[in-house]
Design a protein around this motif. Structure first.
Motif, mmCIF file in Angstrom:
data_model
loop_
_atom_site.group_PDB
_atom_site.id
_atom_site.type_symbol
_atom_site.label_atom_id
_atom_site.label_comp_id
_atom_site.label_asym_id
_atom_site.label_seq_id
_atom_site.Cartn_x
_atom_site.Cartn_y
_atom_site.Cartn_z
ATOM 1 N N SER A 165 7.626 53.101 -44.822
ATOM 2 C CA SER A 165 6.829 54.030 -44.300
ATOM 3 C C SER A 165 5.911 54.591 -45.278
ATOM 4 O O SER A 165 6.330 54.866 -46.521
ATOM 5 N N ASN B 85 3.207 51.844 -40.062
ATOM 6 C CA ASN B 85 2.789 53.203 -39.378
ATOM 7 C C ASN B 85 3.914 53.756 -38.506
ATOM 8 O O ASN B 85 4.078 53.057 -37.557
ATOM 9 N N VAL B 86 4.659 54.685 -38.946
ATOM 10 C CA VAL B 86 5.637 55.403 -38.044
ATOM 11 C C VAL B 86 5.415 56.829 -37.681
ATOM 12 O O VAL B 86 6.280 57.299 -37.049
ATOM 13 N N GLY C 42 14.185 53.253 -44.433
ATOM 14 C CA GLY C 42 13.726 54.166 -43.431
ATOM 15 C C GLY C 42 14.913 54.602 -42.693
ATOM 16 O O GLY C 42 16.051 53.704 -42.724
ATOM 17 N N GLU D 39 11.104 55.097 -37.552
ATOM 18 C CA GLU D 39 11.184 54.446 -39.065
ATOM 19 C C GLU D 39 12.289 53.020 -38.904
ATOM 20 O O GLU D 39 11.948 52.160 -39.645
ATOM 21 N N THR E 79 11.030 49.543 -39.552
ATOM 22 C CA THR E 79 10.845 48.640 -41.044
ATOM 23 C C THR E 79 12.098 47.957 -40.870
ATOM 24 O O THR E 79 12.122 46.738 -41.331
#
Length: 324
Positions: free
Chosen positions: A56, A144-145, A182, A272, A275
């Motif tokens: 992220s 994009n988190v 993440g 996250e 990921t």
């Protein structure tokens, strides 16, 4: 053809490097560091020619003026150096990265590209702890988190599958390691809706997210004060269930989770987990092995490290090494 020879998932925290003196759960913290060292050893054994780092970005390289769902660094990659992580240009492989971007588009995922990408601790934490001394270039893949609307978990699963497909189509016999950085569960003091901040702190954060490009350091001091003052919120039961599912190769079921459900079950930092889903999908959701899980309130996060080896044979009755 090129191939993915190992997948690694590891938590990160902006407080891990800078707040060691505040740690109360010392055994847990040391266990997590040992888990990272174990993951690094597995990467070294895999002898990667390139490492794709899926992570992220905490508004160091992306801002509210432009945040793609997925972005691949295909040229210069600069580490921001926040939170005591590496700073400056990183070794990259632009030729591989550009070929990977083209392969992803052919496979069905239109990633944004950046020829000059700034990454932060959302990826450099992994570079620092997992790739230290490993002579392999990195290719960052940013998910994009933070700024809704977020890519769906199912779309992240598709990205992982297409990542594997694109790598398999590359000529040569390159060895690729995919690292996800993440999670796990945690709650950050971010506004739940950046279009409608509540209170001075949230208004400040939204201002930083919108206007920080090229001058994020002017916002950093207060932003870190807001983070340090946050109340720890870790969903241990969720984390342990997620890791059990990783071990049995069952993470595909998490593709059905929506952002609201993730928020409820794992906090806003749990977003996250996208990921990890990209990494696990790229490894075909093969069974993995958890190296460590350490809930660290001092770092606001459920910290874990795990590996997925596509060549490994599952061990009957395998279990995690335990939580200190």
């Amino acid at each position: 053809m090129a191939s993915i020879v190992l997948g690694v998932g590891a938590s990160h925290s902006t407080l891990m490097n800078t707040h060691w003196d505040k740690v109360v759960h010392t055994e847990r913290a040391e266990a997590f560091r040992a888990g990272l060292a174990g993951a690094r050893a597995r990467i070294a054994e895999a002898r990667p020619d390139v490492v794709v780092v899926v992570g992220s970005n905490h508004f160091r390289g992306f801002w509210l003026d432009l945040i793609p769902s997925f972005t691949l660094g295909v040229g210069e990659v600069i580490a921001a150096g926040d939170g005591g992580t590496p700073k400056g240009p990183l070794r990259t492989d632009p030729g591989f990265a550009r070929a990977l971007a083209a392969g992803l588009v052919e496979a069905g995922t239109e990633v944004a590209i950046s020829a000059r990408l700034t990454i932060d601790h959302g990826q450099t934490h992994a570079v620092q702890w997992l790739l230290d001394g490993i002579d392999a270039p990195v290719v960052p893949l940013v998910v994009n988190v933070f700024a809704a609307p977020l890519p769906t978990m199912r779309r992240c699963v598709e990205l992982g599958a297409n990542l594997a497909d694109a790598i398999a189509r590359m000529p040569g016999d390159g060895r690729v390691v995919v690292v996800s950085s993440g999670g796990l569960s945690h709650q950050l003091p971010w506004p739940s809706d950046w279009t409608d901040p509540e209170g001075e702190d949230e208004e400040f954060l939204v201002e930083a997210w919108l206007n920080g490009r090229g001058r994020w350091d002017r916002y950093d001091r207060r932003r870190r004060e807001i983070i340090v003052a946050a109340k720890p919120t870790i969903f241990t039961a969720f984390d342990e269930g997620f890791l059990r599912d990783l071990e049995r190769g069952g993470l595909r079921t998490y593709a059905d989770l929506g952002s609201d459900e993730i928020q409820d079950r794992a906090g806003n930092g749990g977003q996250e987990l996208r990921t990890w889903m990209v990494m696990a999908s790229a490894l075909g959701f093969a069974p993995g092995r958890t190296l460590v899980y350490a809930p660290m309130p001092e770092w606001l996060t459920g910290m874990a490290a795990a590996v997925i080896d596509p060549a490994a044979t599952p061990e009957p009755g395998r279990h995690r090494e335990g939580r200190p």
